[in-house]
Design a protein around this motif. Structure first.
Motif, PDB file in Angstrom:
ATOM      1  N   THR A  36       0.827  -1.216   0.000  1.00  0.00           N
ATOM      2  CA  THR A  36       0.000   0.000   0.000  1.00  0.00           C
ATOM      3  C   THR A  36       0.857   1.261   0.000  1.00  0.00           C
ATOM      4  O   THR A  36       0.330   2.369   0.060  1.00  0.00           O
ATOM      5  N   GLY A  37       2.174   1.091  -0.051  1.00  0.00           N
ATOM      6  CA  GLY A  37       3.066   2.249  -0.016  1.00  0.00           C
ATOM      7  C   GLY A  37       3.299   2.829  -1.400  1.00  0.00           C
ATOM      8  O   GLY A  37       2.732   2.383  -2.401  1.00  0.00           O
ATOM      9  N   GLN A  38       4.133   3.840  -1.436  1.00  0.00           N
ATOM     10  CA  GLN A  38       4.371   4.586  -2.692  1.00  0.00           C
ATOM     11  C   GLN A  38       4.899   3.661  -3.784  1.00  0.00           C
ATOM     12  O   GLN A  38       4.415   3.677  -4.905  1.00  0.00           O
ATOM     13  N   VAL A  39       5.903   2.870  -3.452  1.00  0.00           N
ATOM     14  CA  VAL A  39       6.496   1.971  -4.448  1.00  0.00           C
ATOM     15  C   VAL A  39       5.643   0.712  -4.595  1.00  0.00           C
ATOM     16  O   VAL A  39       5.339   0.276  -5.711  1.00  0.00           O
TER      17      VAL A  39
ATOM     18  N   ARG B 194      -0.091  -3.471   6.888  1.00  0.00           N
ATOM     19  CA  ARG B 194      -0.777  -3.653   8.179  1.00  0.00           C
ATOM     20  C   ARG B 194      -2.221  -3.170   8.147  1.00  0.00           C
ATOM     21  O   ARG B 194      -3.061  -3.659   8.893  1.00  0.00           O
ATOM     22  N   ASN B 195      -2.514  -2.201   7.284  1.00  0.00           N
ATOM     23  CA  ASN B 195      -3.805  -1.524   7.350  1.00  0.00           C
ATOM     24  C   ASN B 195      -4.817  -2.157   6.381  1.00  0.00           C
ATOM     25  O   ASN B 195      -4.712  -1.977   5.168  1.00  0.00           O
TER      26      ASN B 195
ATOM     27  N   ASP C  27       1.897  -7.672  10.465  1.00  0.00           N
ATOM     28  CA  ASP C  27       3.102  -6.883  10.752  1.00  0.00           C
ATOM     29  C   ASP C  27       4.346  -7.633  10.298  1.00  0.00           C
ATOM     30  O   ASP C  27       4.503  -8.821  10.589  1.00  0.00           O
ATOM     31  N   ALA C  28       5.223  -6.904   9.609  1.00  0.00           N
ATOM     32  CA  ALA C  28       6.459  -7.518   9.103  1.00  0.00           C
ATOM     33  C   ALA C  28       7.384  -7.967  10.227  1.00  0.00           C
ATOM     34  O   ALA C  28       8.281  -8.782   9.999  1.00  0.00           O
TER      35      ALA C  28
ATOM     36  N   LEU D  74      12.360  -2.364   3.801  1.00  0.00           N
ATOM     37  CA  LEU D  74      12.408  -2.049   5.232  1.00  0.00           C
ATOM     38  C   LEU D  74      11.593  -0.781   5.423  1.00  0.00           C
ATOM     39  O   LEU D  74      12.033   0.307   5.057  1.00  0.00           O
TER      40      LEU D  74
ATOM     41  N   PHE E 125      13.633   9.889  -3.531  1.00  0.00           N
ATOM     42  CA  PHE E 125      12.326   9.934  -4.185  1.00  0.00           C
ATOM     43  C   PHE E 125      11.875  11.393  -4.364  1.00  0.00           C
ATOM     44  O   PHE E 125      12.014  12.206  -3.432  1.00  0.00           O
TER      45      PHE E 125
ATOM     46  N   SER F  17       9.964  12.755  -1.566  1.00  0.00           N
ATOM     47  CA  SER F  17      10.641  13.283  -0.371  1.00  0.00           C
ATOM     48  C   SER F  17      10.812  14.792  -0.497  1.00  0.00           C
ATOM     49  O   SER F  17      10.891  15.493   0.516  1.00  0.00           O
TER      50      SER F  17
END
Ligand SMILES: NC(=O)c1ccc[n+]([C@@H]2O[C@H](COP(=O)([O-])OP(=O)(O)OC[C@H]3O[C@@H](n4cnc5c(N)ncnc54)[C@H](OP(=O)(O)O)[C@@H]3O)[C@@H](O)[C@H]2O)c1
Length: 294
Positions: A8-11, A31-32, A50-51, A71, A146, A149
């Motif tokens: 679900t993250g940017q990448v 997680r969400n 959770d990782a 990570l 990125f 950022s």
């Protein structure tokens, strides 16, 4: 089937979407559950967990032809490197436990350097941990900074009238769009054609100085001529703590800025068509600012 950590993250979102478009079966983890729901609607199998839980990860990795690992970064972590070590060890145990044969690991430019690079030193450690595995084909993707950022500073820049950070203003820095990082990772996960351990740096179409990137950001947020200011390290660290970073993460951010400024973090190899990606900051900065506001 391909398992995508950080889906679900940017990448990870980009990777998941591109794999689904390529007809791959995807197991998307994060997680969400609410954030995962959009990926389920797009056709991914979604697993919330959770990782740090190596058993959960091993179950999520089991049966995968390849996995994408990262990570996750938490700027509030009181002891960032210890936290990253815990997550990194869980990932390695899960790869081993599930018998995964191919891993695309999201790393960073500068991960060749063991210390003195702030957050990136943890990615160096993780590359070393993964390299100790036997019988696993590893592809380390090492993108530059990125674009996201840089756009993350939009609100502060509006308030302060300047963009402040820890990097020297005139040093060219490799920068890239996360959509291009996701595209590179997805292409590798579809092709599954590398063997042994490979490192691939990922650059945008050109390096940008923080002064240049700030000027592009300024034009996108109706602050033409927005100036970039390199704050003294202690002042920058205090500002980050005020903004919610832990003291440890604030110090690591500043250390990373120093390492980008003095050439400690630098590309290892000359650019090649394989390492250069197409998206220019000017082309997407408006969308990134809008996405962030939304
Ligand atoms: N920022 C840069 O300029 C830059 C440059 C080079 C490399 N990198 C690397 O790229 C990474 C960030 O990638 P990104 O921007 O795509 O990340 P991101 O947008 O911050 O997303 C992180 C993903 O990981 C999941 N996640 C976070 N903590 C988790 C946990 N404990 N267990 C399971 N899932 C977890 C998140 O979902 P949930 O929160 O729902 O779990 C989300 O899907 C950094 O950590 C760094 O290693 C960053």
């Amino acid at each position: 089937m391909i398992t995508v950590m950080g889906a679900t993250g940017q990448v990870g979102r980009q990777i998941t979407q591109r794999l689904l478009e390529a007809g791959e079966q995807v197991r998307a983890i994060g997680r969400n559950p609410r954030a995962l729901a959009a990926l389920a609607a797009a056709g991914a199998e979604t697993w919330a967990g959770d990782a740090a839980d190596a058993e959960f990860l091993a179950r999520a990795f089991r049966g995968a032809d390849a996995v994408h690992t990262l990570l996750p970064y938490d700027p509030t972590s009181a002891d960032f490197r210890a936290e990253q070590q815990r997550l990194g060890e869980a990932i390695v145990a899960a790869v081993q436990g599930a018998g995964v044969r191919r891993v695309v690991a999201l790393s960073s430019i500068g991960a060749d350097v063991p210390t003195g690079t702030g957050f990136i030193a943890s990615l160096h450690d993780q590359e070393q941990r993964l390299r100790r595995l036997t019988g696993v084909d590893l592809l380390f993707l090492r993108p530059g900074v990125f674009f996201e950022s840089i756009t993350a500073a939009a609100d502060t820049a509006r308030t302060l009238g300047v963009n402040a950070d820890a990097v020297a203003p005139e040093v060219p820095v490799p920068m890239i769009a996360t959509q291009d990082v996701g595209a590179a990772a997805a292409a590798a996960l579809v092709a599954r054609d590398w063997r042994g351990v490979q490192v691939r740096e990922l650059h945008g179409p050109c390096d940008l100085t923080y002064t240049e990137a700030t000027s592009i950001l300024g034009a996108a947020i109706d602050l033409p001529g927005l100036q970039y200011v390199r704050l003294p390290d202690a002042e920058m660290a205090d500002a980050l703590v005020q903004a919610g970073f832990s003291r440890d993460c604030a110090e690591l951010h500043v250390e990373m800025g120093r390492a980008l400024s003095d050439g400690t973090i630098t590309p290892l190899a000359a650019r090649t068509p394989e390492t250069i990606s197409p998206t220019r900051f000017e082309a997407i900065v408006g969308d990134l600012v809008q996405d962030r506001a939304a």
